[in-house]
Design a protein around this motif. Structure first.
Motif, PDB file in Angstrom:
ATOM      1  N   GLY A 153     -19.315 -18.274  44.562  1.00  0.00           N
ATOM      2  CA  GLY A 153     -20.095 -19.330  43.887  1.00  0.00           C
ATOM      3  C   GLY A 153     -20.146 -18.981  42.331  1.00  0.00           C
ATOM      4  O   GLY A 153     -20.342 -20.092  41.434  1.00  0.00           O
ATOM      5  N   ARG A 154     -20.033 -17.787  41.895  1.00  0.00           N
ATOM      6  CA  ARG A 154     -19.998 -17.384  40.588  1.00  0.00           C
ATOM      7  C   ARG A 154     -18.992 -18.013  39.678  1.00  0.00           C
ATOM      8  O   ARG A 154     -19.109 -18.710  38.412  1.00  0.00           O
ATOM      9  N   ARG A 155     -17.846 -18.104  40.669  1.00  0.00           N
ATOM     10  CA  ARG A 155     -16.604 -19.041  39.833  1.00  0.00           C
ATOM     11  C   ARG A 155     -16.757 -20.446  39.511  1.00  0.00           C
ATOM     12  O   ARG A 155     -15.909 -21.002  38.739  1.00  0.00           O
ATOM     13  N   LEU A 156     -17.596 -21.156  40.385  1.00  0.00           N
ATOM     14  CA  LEU A 156     -17.958 -22.440  40.159  1.00  0.00           C
ATOM     15  C   LEU A 156     -18.980 -22.641  39.263  1.00  0.00           C
ATOM     16  O   LEU A 156     -19.141 -23.961  39.171  1.00  0.00           O
ATOM     17  N   ALA A 157     -19.794 -21.591  38.579  1.00  0.00           N
ATOM     18  CA  ALA A 157     -20.707 -21.837  38.088  1.00  0.00           C
ATOM     19  C   ALA A 157     -20.453 -23.142  36.601  1.00  0.00           C
ATOM     20  O   ALA A 157     -21.614 -23.817  36.413  1.00  0.00           O
ATOM     21  N   PRO A 158     -19.602 -22.675  35.907  1.00  0.00           N
ATOM     22  CA  PRO A 158     -19.236 -23.767  34.961  1.00  0.00           C
ATOM     23  C   PRO A 158     -19.361 -24.972  35.094  1.00  0.00           C
ATOM     24  O   PRO A 158     -19.452 -25.814  34.221  1.00  0.00           O
ATOM     25  N   LEU A 159     -19.084 -25.616  36.306  1.00  0.00           N
ATOM     26  CA  LEU A 159     -19.284 -26.764  36.654  1.00  0.00           C
ATOM     27  C   LEU A 159     -20.854 -27.527  36.231  1.00  0.00           C
ATOM     28  O   LEU A 159     -20.830 -28.565  36.143  1.00  0.00           O
ATOM     29  N   LEU A 160     -21.595 -26.815  36.453  1.00  0.00           N
ATOM     30  CA  LEU A 160     -22.866 -27.007  36.157  1.00  0.00           C
ATOM     31  C   LEU A 160     -23.293 -27.722  34.691  1.00  0.00           C
ATOM     32  O   LEU A 160     -23.806 -28.696  34.465  1.00  0.00           O
ATOM     33  N   ASP A 161     -22.474 -27.247  33.945  1.00  0.00           N
ATOM     34  CA  ASP A 161     -22.444 -27.476  32.343  1.00  0.00           C
ATOM     35  C   ASP A 161     -21.760 -28.924  32.384  1.00  0.00           C
ATOM     36  O   ASP A 161     -21.695 -29.553  31.394  1.00  0.00           O
ATOM     37  N   ARG A 162     -21.109 -29.253  33.366  1.00  0.00           N
ATOM     38  CA  ARG A 162     -20.400 -30.606  33.304  1.00  0.00           C
ATOM     39  C   ARG A 162     -21.202 -31.704  34.071  1.00  0.00           C
ATOM     40  O   ARG A 162     -20.355 -32.657  34.319  1.00  0.00           O
ATOM     41  N   GLY A 163     -22.282 -31.364  34.509  1.00  0.00           N
ATOM     42  CA  GLY A 163     -23.175 -32.309  35.142  1.00  0.00           C
ATOM     43  C   GLY A 163     -22.621 -32.329  36.779  1.00  0.00           C
ATOM     44  O   GLY A 163     -23.301 -33.225  37.289  1.00  0.00           O
ATOM     45  N   VAL A 164     -22.161 -31.311  37.274  1.00  0.00           N
ATOM     46  CA  VAL A 164     -21.782 -31.428  38.765  1.00  0.00           C
ATOM     47  C   VAL A 164     -23.025 -30.582  39.367  1.00  0.00           C
ATOM     48  O   VAL A 164     -23.549 -29.832  39.061  1.00  0.00           O
ATOM     49  N   LEU A 165     -23.524 -31.113  40.642  1.00  0.00           N
ATOM     50  CA  LEU A 165     -24.367 -30.779  41.382  1.00  0.00           C
ATOM     51  C   LEU A 165     -23.669 -29.892  42.603  1.00  0.00           C
ATOM     52  O   LEU A 165     -23.030 -30.750  43.362  1.00  0.00           O
ATOM     53  N   ILE A 166     -24.025 -28.670  42.568  1.00  0.00           N
ATOM     54  CA  ILE A 166     -23.322 -27.859  43.681  1.00  0.00           C
ATOM     55  C   ILE A 166     -24.218 -27.847  44.799  1.00  0.00           C
ATOM     56  O   ILE A 166     -25.512 -27.406  44.550  1.00  0.00           O
ATOM     57  N   ILE A 167     -23.995 -28.199  45.827  1.00  0.00           N
ATOM     58  CA  ILE A 167     -24.862 -27.966  47.217  1.00  0.00           C
ATOM     59  C   ILE A 167     -24.320 -27.232  48.238  1.00  0.00           C
ATOM     60  O   ILE A 167     -23.074 -27.422  48.736  1.00  0.00           O
ATOM     61  N   GLY A 168     -25.050 -26.157  48.387  1.00  0.00           N
ATOM     62  CA  GLY A 168     -24.566 -25.453  49.634  1.00  0.00           C
ATOM     63  C   GLY A 168     -25.353 -25.977  51.046  1.00  0.00           C
ATOM     64  O   GLY A 168     -26.645 -26.114  50.880  1.00  0.00           O
ATOM     65  N   SER A 169     -25.019 -26.400  51.949  1.00  0.00           N
ATOM     66  CA  SER A 169     -25.491 -27.075  53.178  1.00  0.00           C
ATOM     67  C   SER A 169     -25.069 -26.433  54.525  1.00  0.00           C
ATOM     68  O   SER A 169     -24.232 -26.081  54.837  1.00  0.00           O
ATOM     69  N   GLY A 170     -26.449 -25.934  54.848  1.00  0.00           N
ATOM     70  CA  GLY A 170     -26.483 -25.078  56.352  1.00  0.00           C
ATOM     71  C   GLY A 170     -27.646 -25.108  57.012  1.00  0.00           C
ATOM     72  O   GLY A 170     -28.202 -26.469  57.093  1.00  0.00           O
ATOM     73  N   PHE A 171     -28.136 -24.356  57.408  1.00  0.00           N
ATOM     74  CA  PHE A 171     -29.583 -24.351  58.077  1.00  0.00           C
ATOM     75  C   PHE A 171     -30.067 -22.753  57.797  1.00  0.00           C
ATOM     76  O   PHE A 171     -29.513 -21.821  58.196  1.00  0.00           O
ATOM     77  N   PHE A 172     -31.348 -22.804  57.591  1.00  0.00           N
ATOM     78  CA  PHE A 172     -31.902 -21.722  57.223  1.00  0.00           C
ATOM     79  C   PHE A 172     -31.867 -20.495  58.478  1.00  0.00           C
ATOM     80  O   PHE A 172     -31.972 -19.276  58.424  1.00  0.00           O
ATOM     81  N   THR A 173     -32.122 -21.322  59.599  1.00  0.00           N
ATOM     82  CA  THR A 173     -32.048 -20.350  61.147  1.00  0.00           C
ATOM     83  C   THR A 173     -31.407 -21.398  61.851  1.00  0.00           C
ATOM     84  O   THR A 173     -31.610 -22.833  61.823  1.00  0.00           O
ATOM     85  N   HIS A 174     -30.343 -21.161  62.811  1.00  0.00           N
ATOM     86  CA  HIS A 174     -29.526 -21.811  63.528  1.00  0.00           C
ATOM     87  C   HIS A 174     -28.888 -21.114  64.633  1.00  0.00           C
ATOM     88  O   HIS A 174     -28.045 -20.282  64.746  1.00  0.00           O
TER      89      HIS A 174
END
Length: 255
Positions: free
Chosen positions: A142-163
C-alpha cells in the motif's frame, strides 16, 4: 490542481447486501462527500494472485464469483471504462514482477460497492490482486501505491471487517444482537483504528479477541493493510458500522 484523495477500506458484502437500503444509502452518501476521482484502484478480497496482477484495462464482463443466488444478481452490469494510464503508473510504482490479466473483469468485491457509489460507471476502474495475505507485506504494498493519491486516484481496499460464512449461517439475520465473536472483534478493531494502533492491527491474529472466528481465512481483512499503507497510517475515521447477518460492516476512510 488535483485534490489529494483519501483511501478507503470498505465492507462490500455479498450481492444481496445491495438490497439493504440503509447500506446502499450510506455508500452513496460517502461517495458524494469525496472529491471526484480521476480513476479508481480496487484491491478486493476476492482476487489473490502472486505476483501482483493487474486486471483488464478495457471494459470487459464482470466476474460473478458467487453461486446459488437468484438470476437478477447475475444481470448486474458495471461497464466502467478501463484505466490503462493508471495501470502504467501502478507498474512503475510496484516495479519488478507485475503481471497482467487483460480478460479479468471486476469481481463482486469491486463492482457491488461501486454500483452504489458511482452508479454512472463513468470513472475508469482498475483492479489489482492481493499478492499475499501477509499483513506487513501488504502494508508495504500500500505504501508503494500512495503517490497515486496525488494524481486523483481513489484507492479502495474491499473486504469485510468480520467474515465467517459458516458462523453467519447460524445467525437469524434479523439485525439483532450480533454473535459475541463478531462484536468483540469489531469493538477491538474500532479501538485500534481510533487510536492509530497500526502494529496491533497488523498483528491482529495474536492481538485481537476471537480473531480465528472473525477471520478463519484472512483475505477479507487483508485489504485493510493495503489501505493503511496507502493512507500513510493516518488515523482512520469510521464511516459505516453495524452488522449484516452478524458480520461487522465497519468501513473507514483515511484522509
Amino acid at each position: 490542481m488535483t485534490d489529494r484523495m483519501p483511501v478507503l477500506y470498505l465492507s462490500h458484502g455479498a450481492p444481496p447486501l445491495a438490497d439493504d437500503a440503509t447500506w446502499t444509502g450510506q455508500l452513496a452518501d460517502w461517495a458524494a462527500d469525496l472529491p471526484t476521482p480521476t480513476s479508481i484502484l480496487v484491491v478486493s478480497a476476492h482476487w489473490e494472485e502472486a505476483p501482483a496482477t493487474l486486471g483488464a484495462t478495457t471494459t470487459v464482463p464482470l466476474v460473478y464469483d458467487f453461486w446459488g443466488f437468484p438470476d437478477r444478481y447475475y444481470d448486474v452490469t458495471y461497464p466502467a471504462p478501463g484505466a490503462p494510464d493508471l495501470a502504467a503508473d501502478v507498474r512503475k510504482l510496484l516495479g519488478g514482477n507485475v503481471h497482467d490479466d487483460p480478460a479479468r473483469g471486476l469481481d463482486h468485491g469491486a463492482y457491488v460497492p461501486l454500483v452504489e457509489m458511482y452508479p454512472g460507471a463513468d470513472i475508469p476502474v482498475l483492479q489489482v490482486s492481493l499478492p499475499t495475505l501477509d499483513p506487513r507485506t501488504l502494508h508495504d504494498f500500500g505504501r508503494r501505491l500512495a503517490p497515486l493519491l496525488d494524481r486523483g486516484v481513489l484507492i479502495i481496499g474491499s473486504g469485510f471487517f468480520t467474515h465467517n460464512l459458516v458462523a453467519m449461517r447460524q445467525t437469524d439475520g434479523s439485525g439483532g444482537t450480533p454473535p459475541a465473536w463478531s462484536a468483540e472483534f469489531d469493538d477491538w478493531g474500532a479501538g485500534a483504528l481510533a487510536t492509530g494502533d497500526i502494529d496491533a492491527l497488523l498483528d491482529f491474529r495474536h492481538k485481537a479477541p476471537a480473531a480465528q472466528l472473525a477471520h478463519p481465512r484472512t483475505e477479507h481483512f487483508a485489504p485493510l493493510f493495503v489501505s493503511l499503507g496507502a493512507g500513510d497510517d493516518r488515523t482512520p475515521d469510521t464511516v459505516i458500522d453495524g452488522y449484516w447477518h452478524g458480520l461487522a460492516k465497519r468501513s473507514v476512510q483515511l484522509g
